[in-house]
Each structure stands twice: as C-alpha cells, then as structure tokens.
Scaffold this motif. Structure first.
Motif, PDB file in Angstrom:
ATOM      1  N   GLN A 144      60.291  45.574  -7.546  1.00  0.00           N
ATOM      2  CA  GLN A 144      60.442  44.135  -7.339  1.00  0.00           C
ATOM      3  C   GLN A 144      61.152  43.846  -6.018  1.00  0.00           C
ATOM      4  OE1 GLN A 144      61.930  42.118 -10.729  1.00  0.00           O
ATOM      5  NE2 GLN A 144      62.144  40.175  -9.679  1.00  0.00           N
ATOM      6  N   PHE A 145      62.160  44.608  -5.671  1.00  0.00           N
ATOM      7  CA  PHE A 145      62.863  44.414  -4.400  1.00  0.00           C
ATOM      8  C   PHE A 145      61.926  44.666  -3.229  1.00  0.00           C
ATOM      9  CE2 PHE A 145      65.612  45.878  -0.935  1.00  0.00           C
ATOM     10  CZ  PHE A 145      66.478  44.789  -0.836  1.00  0.00           C
ATOM     11  N   SER A 146      61.105  45.719  -3.328  1.00  0.00           N
ATOM     12  CA  SER A 146      60.161  46.036  -2.253  1.00  0.00           C
ATOM     13  C   SER A 146      59.121  44.933  -2.077  1.00  0.00           C
ATOM     14  CB  SER A 146      59.449  47.356  -2.552  1.00  0.00           C
ATOM     15  OG  SER A 146      60.375  48.385  -2.696  1.00  0.00           O
ATOM     16  N   VAL A 147      58.561  44.464  -3.169  1.00  0.00           N
ATOM     17  CA  VAL A 147      57.552  43.407  -3.096  1.00  0.00           C
ATOM     18  C   VAL A 147      58.173  42.110  -2.576  1.00  0.00           C
ATOM     19  CG1 VAL A 147      56.030  41.956  -4.489  1.00  0.00           C
ATOM     20  CG2 VAL A 147      56.048  44.418  -4.832  1.00  0.00           C
ATOM     21  N   SER A 148      59.377  41.784  -2.997  1.00  0.00           N
ATOM     22  CA  SER A 148      60.047  40.573  -2.530  1.00  0.00           C
ATOM     23  C   SER A 148      60.319  40.636  -1.036  1.00  0.00           C
ATOM     24  CB  SER A 148      61.363  40.364  -3.281  1.00  0.00           C
ATOM     25  OG  SER A 148      61.123  40.180  -4.638  1.00  0.00           O
ATOM     26  N   CYS A 149      60.792  41.779  -0.567  1.00  0.00           N
ATOM     27  CA  CYS A 149      61.039  41.937   0.869  1.00  0.00           C
ATOM     28  C   CYS A 149      59.729  41.850   1.658  1.00  0.00           C
ATOM     29  CB  CYS A 149      61.746  43.251   1.154  1.00  0.00           C
ATOM     30  SG  CYS A 149      63.452  43.243   0.607  1.00  0.00           S
ATOM     31  N   ALA A 150      58.667  42.427   1.116  1.00  0.00           N
ATOM     32  CA  ALA A 150      57.366  42.353   1.788  1.00  0.00           C
ATOM     33  C   ALA A 150      56.871  40.915   1.849  1.00  0.00           C
ATOM     34  CB  ALA A 150      56.350  43.241   1.080  1.00  0.00           C
ATOM     35  N   CYS A 151      57.056  40.152   0.782  1.00  0.00           N
ATOM     36  CA  CYS A 151      56.644  38.739   0.779  1.00  0.00           C
ATOM     37  C   CYS A 151      57.412  37.945   1.828  1.00  0.00           C
ATOM     38  CB  CYS A 151      56.883  38.112  -0.595  1.00  0.00           C
ATOM     39  SG  CYS A 151      55.704  38.589  -1.846  1.00  0.00           S
ATOM     40  N   LEU A 152      58.689  38.217   1.965  1.00  0.00           N
ATOM     41  CA  LEU A 152      59.506  37.474   2.917  1.00  0.00           C
ATOM     42  C   LEU A 152      59.289  37.937   4.355  1.00  0.00           C
ATOM     43  CD1 LEU A 152      62.807  37.262   0.863  1.00  0.00           C
ATOM     44  CD2 LEU A 152      61.205  35.414   1.345  1.00  0.00           C
ATOM     45  N   ALA A 153      58.806  39.167   4.554  1.00  0.00           N
ATOM     46  CA  ALA A 153      58.673  39.716   5.904  1.00  0.00           C
ATOM     47  C   ALA A 153      57.319  39.447   6.547  1.00  0.00           C
ATOM     48  CB  ALA A 153      58.928  41.222   5.855  1.00  0.00           C
ATOM     49  N   LEU A 154      56.341  38.971   5.784  1.00  0.00           N
ATOM     50  CA  LEU A 154      55.020  38.737   6.366  1.00  0.00           C
ATOM     51  C   LEU A 154      55.053  37.591   7.377  1.00  0.00           C
ATOM     52  CD1 LEU A 154      52.597  38.979   3.308  1.00  0.00           C
ATOM     53  CD2 LEU A 154      52.772  40.559   5.212  1.00  0.00           C
ATOM     54  N   ASN A 155      54.510  37.831   8.555  1.00  0.00           N
ATOM     55  CA  ASN A 155      54.405  36.747   9.529  1.00  0.00           C
ATOM     56  C   ASN A 155      53.050  36.053   9.366  1.00  0.00           C
ATOM     57  OD1 ASN A 155      52.491  38.338  10.836  1.00  0.00           O
ATOM     58  ND2 ASN A 155      53.952  39.115  12.343  1.00  0.00           N
ATOM     59  N   LYS A 156      52.793  35.030  10.165  1.00  0.00           N
ATOM     60  CA  LYS A 156      51.567  34.230  10.028  1.00  0.00           C
ATOM     61  C   LYS A 156      50.306  35.052  10.255  1.00  0.00           C
ATOM     62  CE  LYS A 156      53.302  30.147   9.275  1.00  0.00           C
ATOM     63  NZ  LYS A 156      53.097  29.462   8.027  1.00  0.00           N
ATOM     64  N   GLU A 157      50.316  35.946  11.231  1.00  0.00           N
ATOM     65  CA  GLU A 157      49.132  36.780  11.499  1.00  0.00           C
ATOM     66  C   GLU A 157      48.825  37.697  10.318  1.00  0.00           C
ATOM     67  OE1 GLU A 157      49.290  39.057  15.082  1.00  0.00           O
ATOM     68  OE2 GLU A 157      49.935  37.339  16.264  1.00  0.00           O
ATOM     69  N   GLN A 158      49.863  38.337   9.788  1.00  0.00           N
ATOM     70  CA  GLN A 158      49.663  39.234   8.652  1.00  0.00           C
ATOM     71  C   GLN A 158      49.200  38.476   7.423  1.00  0.00           C
ATOM     72  OE1 GLN A 158      53.624  40.797   8.705  1.00  0.00           O
ATOM     73  NE2 GLN A 158      53.022  42.668   9.798  1.00  0.00           N
ATOM     74  N   GLN A 159      49.737  37.285   7.196  1.00  0.00           N
ATOM     75  CA  GLN A 159      49.285  36.456   6.082  1.00  0.00           C
ATOM     76  C   GLN A 159      47.815  36.104   6.244  1.00  0.00           C
ATOM     77  OE1 GLN A 159      51.593  32.911   5.450  1.00  0.00           O
ATOM     78  NE2 GLN A 159      53.525  34.025   5.533  1.00  0.00           N
ATOM     79  N   SER A 160      47.438  35.734   7.458  1.00  0.00           N
ATOM     80  CA  SER A 160      46.058  35.360   7.729  1.00  0.00           C
ATOM     81  C   SER A 160      45.111  36.536   7.496  1.00  0.00           C
ATOM     82  CB  SER A 160      45.935  34.842   9.155  1.00  0.00           C
ATOM     83  OG  SER A 160      44.613  34.485   9.430  1.00  0.00           O
ATOM     84  N   GLN A 161      45.482  37.717   7.965  1.00  0.00           N
ATOM     85  CA  GLN A 161      44.652  38.908   7.756  1.00  0.00           C
ATOM     86  C   GLN A 161      44.547  39.250   6.272  1.00  0.00           C
ATOM     87  OE1 GLN A 161      46.559  41.885  10.129  1.00  0.00           O
ATOM     88  NE2 GLN A 161      45.617  41.191  12.044  1.00  0.00           N
TER      89      GLN A 161
END
Length: 182
Positions: free
Chosen positions: A68-85
């Motif tokens: 859960q900590f890893s997934v939460s950090c990944a959700c918060l660390a995604l920038n706009k380009e990565q979200q778009s991809q």
C-alpha cells in the motif's frame, strides 16, 4: 473499516451503473474480503491472546503496508506525461472500460473524435463529441492525488498496527490461570 468501504464502493459502482467491468469490481471485492479476513484474524488473536495468530497478523499487515505504501507513493509521484501515457495504454487495452468512460463522461475517442468509429456516448448521435483524453486527465490527476493521500494515511495506521501487535503480542492473558505460566 477499509475492507467494508471497498466492498461498499464496488457495490455502489455496480448499483448505479458506473462500472460495468466485473473484473474490476471482482478485484476490489476480493481485496476487501481479504482485508476483512486479516482484520478478523487480528481481532481473534487479540481477544484470545493467541501468539501464532498475532504473529501471522503482524507479518501479513506489514506486507500489506509495503504494498500500500508503494502504490500510494507511485500514485503521488506520477507526473502529467506519465499519467497521460498510462491512460493511453489503459484506453488501448480495455474495451469495457472504454465503453464505460465514453458513456459516463459523454465523450468519444481518446485524443481525436472520429465519427466513423462506434461510440456509446449520447453525444455521438449529434456528432458533436469531445475527445476523452482531456476529461480523463483532469479526473485522473485529482483521483490519483486523493487515492495516494488516503493510501498513505492508512499505510501509516497499518504500520502503527504492526508496532502495537509486536509490542503487545507477548502479554499474558489476565483471565488465564496464573500458575499456568510457571
């Protein structure tokens, strides 16, 4: 509490017709049931002062914390380009989710509206649809921050549960026979 919340949200999504993908709902319900069983194991272990149940509860809760900590950090660390991809990959690989998104957000196509492609949106009849990418990106950024923050909060409550379980796991049952410990 989190497990019942997950199960309730999945049932709400199906009940209001927001989610048609039974695979997604099935996974959410399975995770909710898994968390409920883990909480039940911890509760039974604490009430019965059962060392083995508390040990397994502590280990599984720690593993859930790591995920859960890893997934939460990944959700918060995604920038706009990565979200778009990530959204484009998801759009291209799932037909059910695409249909749900087009119907619920009233849009057609991902980056470009093509009137020759089939679309389940209401705006398709008038041929005045917007592409879905800008609408999804707006929602996804907000949802990723929300989910990441909530996940981070609950991951720290889980590590608190691990610490409390470790701290109080070896306590003696006050209702037990005192001569049994000699």
């Amino acid at each position: 509490l989190v497990s019942l919340l997950l199960i309730g949200i999945a049932a709400w999504g199906i009940g209001f017709g927001l989610i048609c993908s039974f695979r997604v709902v099935g996974v959410v319900i399975a995770v909710g049931i898994f968390l409920f069983i883990i909480a039940l194991v911890g509760l039974i272990g604490a009430v019965k002062h059962h060392q083995v149940l508390l040990f397994f509860y502590m280990i599984i809760l720690f593993l859930v914390f790591i995920v859960q900590f890893s997934v939460s950090c990944a959700c918060l660390a995604l920038n706009k380009e990565q979200q778009s991809q990530l959204l484009e990959v998801g759009w291209n690989n799932t037909k059910n989710a695409r249909t749900d998104i087009e119907r619920n957000l009233n849009c057609c196509g991902f980056r470009v509206f093509d009137p020759n492609e089939a679309c389940s949106s209401d705006c398709f009849r008038t041929r005045q649809c917007q592409p879905c990418a800008p609408i999804i990106e707006e929602y996804s950024g907000m949802v990723l921050r929300f989910v990441g923050g909530i996940g981070l909060f609950f991951s720290f409550t889980e590590i608190l549960g691990v610490w409390l379980t470790y701290r109080y796991r070896n306590q003696k049952d006050p209702r037990a026979n005192p001569s049994a410990f000699l």
